[in-house]
Design an enzyme around this catalytic site. Structure first.
Site, short mmCIF file in Angstrom:
data_model
loop_
_atom_site.label_atom_id
_atom_site.label_comp_id
_atom_site.label_asym_id
_atom_site.label_seq_id
_atom_site.Cartn_x
_atom_site.Cartn_y
_atom_site.Cartn_z
N HIS A 133 0.84 -1.18 0.00
CA HIS A 133 0.00 0.00 0.00
C HIS A 133 0.88 1.23 0.00
CE1 HIS A 133 -4.12 -1.39 0.08
NE2 HIS A 133 -3.82 -2.30 1.00
N ASP A 163 -0.05 7.05 -3.58
CA ASP A 163 -1.14 6.63 -4.47
C ASP A 163 -1.46 7.66 -5.54
OD1 ASP A 163 -1.50 4.20 -3.28
OD2 ASP A 163 -3.32 4.74 -2.19
#
Length: 380
Positions: A133, A163
């Site tokens: 992540h 991200d």
């Protein structure tokens, strides 16, 4: 004069294979800019369980429902690919190939296609097959190590740096650059490998230059732009709120200390050995008034000071309100599309796409009747 209401990418067709995080955000940005983005949702949802009606990263898109693991599923997606300019997927390496919609299969159907791949680790390398992540990606690139106070754990910057900045934005730049190439004489489609580790590392290019020149210490909270500098940071006010301070240039700093009321007794800012002393003086002064009072003091000045607003407060700031930086659509307040264009304005045209709701319209508009399927398949 405006020539269209749909943005500079009007006429560009994008297939988005449903996922979470940076892939959907990248597709949203393309949709905001006017592309016709068709999200291929799968039965059961994409993974995190957010209510589709509130998933703003699916605004301005349309959705069809296809089970890629069901018989005929990959063929339906390839029929869409044949009509598309760009495809975006965010699977681990090799998954799209196993599902029958990898680059080879897609480019065989459409040699001009730009195939955008969004991953954390990239398509190759020792960690390519590993789960991950945002926090792990920015940790490995050194980016996370720069954020926070010395002697304390690094501060997690939500999932914005990895991200969305290192991932989504680089994917969008990549697929649009590849689309430009595909549309030039003799140009062809290609695969764009957008890895968050690459983008997050690339974001720190200036810092690496400063590090090489001796102008940056490889430890957080010790530098001009990472909170180490007393005139580049945030300070608590009398009511427990905060003001952001950033007068780096001398002329702005002079105005800052004068308005703050410490102009006569402040330690020399050029003396790094007195930075902590200067920080204490600034902090003590800010704690004498509320955030609203300090906002009034610094308003309409070049002291480079601003109140730290919450997400709910930001939309009401006079500057952001005047620019319509936040808009409301379908009862949801949200950031407006960015950037802005003089001839091809962008806007929020539709709310979050509901899974499968646009199948008939897409089948008609893209002339792909095969994406219709028996009702029973939708609950597989």
């Amino acid at each position: 004069m405006a020539t269209t209401e749909h943005g500079p990418l009007a006429g560009v067709r994008v297939v988005e294979l449903a996922g979470i995080g940076p892939g959907p955000f990248a597709a949203m940005l393309l949709a905001d800019l006017g592309a016709d983005v068709v999200r291929v949702d799968r039965p059961g949802g994409a993974g995190l369980g957010i209510d589709p009606a509130h998933d703003l990263t699916n605004r301005n898109k349309r959705s069809v429902l296809v089970d890629l693991k069901a018989e005929g599923g990959p063929d339906r997606v390839l029929d869409l690919v044949e009509r598309a300019d760009i495809l975006i997927e965010g699977y681990r390496p090799g998954v799209a190939e196993r599902l029958g919609v990898g680059p080879d299969a897609c480019l065989a159907r459409n040699p001009q296609l730009v195939y955008g791949r969004m991953t954390g680790w990239g398509q190759d390398g020792p960690l390519a097959e590993r789960a991950g992540h945002d926090i792990a990606y920015i940790a490995l690139t050194g980016t996370l190590s720069m954020i926070g106070k010395p002697g304390e754990p690094p501060t997690v910057p939500a999932n914005l740096v990895g991200d969305y900045a290192g991932g989504s934005l680089y994917l969008v730049v990549g697929v649009l650059a590849a689309l430009q190439h595909a549309r030039t004489p003799g140009g062809t489609g290609q695969v764009v490998d957008a890895a968050i580790v690459d983008g997050a590392a690339h974001l720190a290019t200036m810092i690496h230059g400063m590090l090489a020149a001796g102008g940056w210490q490889d430890r957080r909270g010790s530098n001009l732009l990472d909170g180490g500098c007393p005139f580049y940071g945030s300070y608590e006010t009398a009511d427990g709120q905060y003001m952001a301070v950033g007068p780096l240039e001398q002329q702005f700093y002079d105005e800052f200390v004068e308005l703050l009321g410490i102009g006569d007794g402040a330690p020399d800012r050029k003396d790094v050995s007195r930075w902590e002393e200067l920080r204490t003086v600034v902090a003590d002064r800010f704690r004498t008034r509320t955030r609203a009072e300090w906002t009034e003091v610094f308003e309409a000045t070049d002291a480079c000071v601003a109140p730290v607003l919450s997400l709910r407060e930001a939309r009401h700031h006079p500057h952001l309100a005047a620019r319509s930086t936040f808009v409301e659509h379908g009862g949801l307040t949200q950031p407006a599309p960015a950037p802005r264009f003089s001839a091809t304005p962008v806007s929020v045209r539709s709310g979050p796409a509901q899974p499968g709701a646009d199948t008939e319209a897409v089948a008609r508009d893209w002339d792909v009747p095969s994406i219709h399927r028996p009702r029973k398949d939708t609950t597989d």
